[in-house]
Design an enzyme around this catalytic site. Structure first.
Site, PDB file in Angstrom:
ATOM      1  NE  ARG A   1      -0.766   2.117   3.571  1.00  0.00           N
ATOM      2  CZ  ARG A   1       0.740   2.236   4.313  1.00  0.00           C
ATOM      3  NH1 ARG A   1       2.045   1.715   3.213  1.00  0.00           N
ATOM      4  NH2 ARG A   1       0.486   3.403   3.785  1.00  0.00           N
ATOM      5  N   GLY A   2      -0.226   2.393   0.069  1.00  0.00           N
ATOM      6  CA  GLY A   2       1.010   3.566  -0.036  1.00  0.00           C
ATOM      7  C   GLY A   2       1.124   3.950  -2.033  1.00  0.00           C
ATOM      8  CB  ALA A   3       0.282   7.053  -4.148  1.00  0.00           C
TER       9      ALA A   3
ATOM     10  NE  ARG B   1      -6.014   0.551  -2.185  1.00  0.00           N
ATOM     11  CZ  ARG B   1      -5.314   1.377  -1.502  1.00  0.00           C
ATOM     12  NH1 ARG B   1      -4.217   1.300  -0.460  1.00  0.00           N
ATOM     13  NH2 ARG B   1      -6.007   2.627   0.157  1.00  0.00           N
TER      14      ARG B   1
ATOM     15  CD  GLN C   1      -3.612   2.879   6.487  1.00  0.00           C
ATOM     16  OE1 GLN C   1      -4.159   3.026   7.534  1.00  0.00           O
ATOM     17  NE2 GLN C   1      -3.869   2.397   5.425  1.00  0.00           N
TER      18      GLN C   1
ATOM     19  CG  ASP D   1      -3.557   7.798  -1.678  1.00  0.00           C
ATOM     20  OD1 ASP D   1      -3.096   8.342  -0.448  1.00  0.00           O
ATOM     21  OD2 ASP D   1      -2.828   6.950  -2.178  1.00  0.00           O
TER      22      ASP D   1
ATOM     23  CG  ASN E   1      -2.621  11.632   1.851  1.00  0.00           C
ATOM     24  OD1 ASN E   1      -1.453  10.514   1.719  1.00  0.00           O
ATOM     25  ND2 ASN E   1      -2.030  11.522   3.493  1.00  0.00           N
ATOM     26  CE  LYS E   2      -5.539   5.527   4.021  1.00  0.00           C
ATOM     27  NZ  LYS E   2      -6.705   5.225   3.089  1.00  0.00           N
TER      28      LYS E   2
END
Ligand code: MRU
Length: 347
Positions: free
Chosen positions: A48-50, A91, A198, A239, A249-250
């Protein structure tokens, strides 16, 4: 940096992913042997994470195409596009996934190879290049942002834009790692980042391992620690940055940005060029991933909300550009007006 488990490893033409859903309790690395497994690992947030899902997606294509190396050019290209579309469906919000898949497909298309084997080699080399470059981009973000962190500062971050979210260094954490290496003492406040934690599970873990002074706080403590004067700056990852500087973003990032504005604290976004999407005009055009209800109704495996309750679970939000002090990129620090300056640097 000290040797730590990597989010993604490519060894002897095999793809290994660190299962981030198990961290920090278990450090498990899984070999990825099929494209379906890679799709699932991205969907489940094992990787995970862009930037990391971009790299994993590119290697996922290699895994998918391994059994097609005997095909002729036309068949290979048709299958490649099908598999890229499939991986891209895992995603929607982080642009790095579609960016990496598009780059891999177009590198293969522009190769003059007439047989599947040559095209497969071009694909593998492109995935390896995307992986290598990601390390360099993050390092450069660190170089460009490190001097913003000075002795005694408190730095708040949200979610994990760390080395676990990339191939190395991270984006938001790259200035932190470099400042730490240069002997600057500072403290990081890592928002827990509900629902999947996270910040508490990953950012706190990786910064603690690196010997950086880190506190984890629940998301609803951010206003209080800011009011207490403990926070001098915010740095988050992203992202997708739209052409006007709106930042996805998150979920929870926008709240942090609004708080930072209220308390007069600078709010920085760290982003490699691969996350800047000039084809998306504004934040309104960014697709926000909605995830499953269980992530909200349960804390870990334990139910914390009534059976049958209605749930919303947007995984990201969009911070309007007016709240962003500057964007720390691999090509320098970009300041407002973003519509002009992003185009000038990345157009
Ligand atoms: O749902 P996640 O864990 O993939 O969300 C990750 C983030 O929001 C990160 O801040 C972003 O991808 C930047 S990672 C360098």
């Amino acid at each position: 940096m000290t040797k730590q488990a990597k989010s993604i490893e490519w060894l002897d033409n095999k793809l290994y992913l660190l299962d981030q859903t198990r961290l920090p309790v278990e450090v498990e690395v899984e070999e990825q042997t099929s494209v379906e497994q890679v799709w699932d690992s991205i969907k489940q947030l094992k990787v995970r994470g862009a930037p990391a899902i971009g790299v994993a997606g590119a290697y996922g294509l290699v895994v998918a195409m391994r059994s097609h190396a005997d095909a002729d050019r036309a068949t290979f290209l048709a299958e490649l596009k099908t598999q890229a579309a499939y991986l891209d469906s895992s995603r929607p919000t982080a642009v790095n996934l579609s960016w990496a898949l598009k780059r891999a497909v177009s590198a293969v298309e522009s190769s003059s190879g007439t047989d599947g084997r040559t095209l497969f080699t071009a694909l593998t080399e492109t995935a390896e290049a995307i992986h290598r470059e990601d390390i360099q981009l993050c390092k450069q973000i660190g170089e460009n942002g490190a001097s913003l962190i000075t002795e005694g500062m408190g730095v708040l971050t949200h979610c994990n834009a760390g080395r676990l979210a990339t191939s190395e260094y991270g984006t938001a954490t790259a200035p932190m790692y470099l400042a730490h290496e240069r002997g600057v003492n500072f403290s990081v406040y890592s928002d827990e980042s509900r629902p999947l934690l996270q910040g508490a599970r990953l950012t706190a873990w990786e910064l603690q391992q690196a010997g950086i002074d880190v506190y984890t706080i629940t998301d609803n403590m951010a206003a209080f620690v800011m009011q207490q004067g403990l926070i001098d700056m915010v740095i988050v990852g992203t992202d997708r940055v739209a052409a006007n500087g709106d930042v996805a973003n998150k979920i929870g990032t926008m709240g942090v940005a609004i708080l930072a504005r209220h308390f007069g604290i600078p709010f920085y976004v760290a982003s490699p060029f691969s996350t800047i999407d000039l084809a998306t005009p504004t934040g309104d055009d960014i697709v926000i991933e909605e995830r499953g209800e269980d992530e909200v109704t349960h804390f870990g495996l334990r139910r914390t909300a009534p059976e049958g309750i209605k749930v919303r679970n947007p995984a990201f939000d969009v911070t309007p550009n007016e709240f962003v002090t500057a964007i720390i990129t691999d090509r320098g620090i970009i300041e407002p007006p973003y519509d002009v300056n992003l185009k000038k640097t990345f157009g």
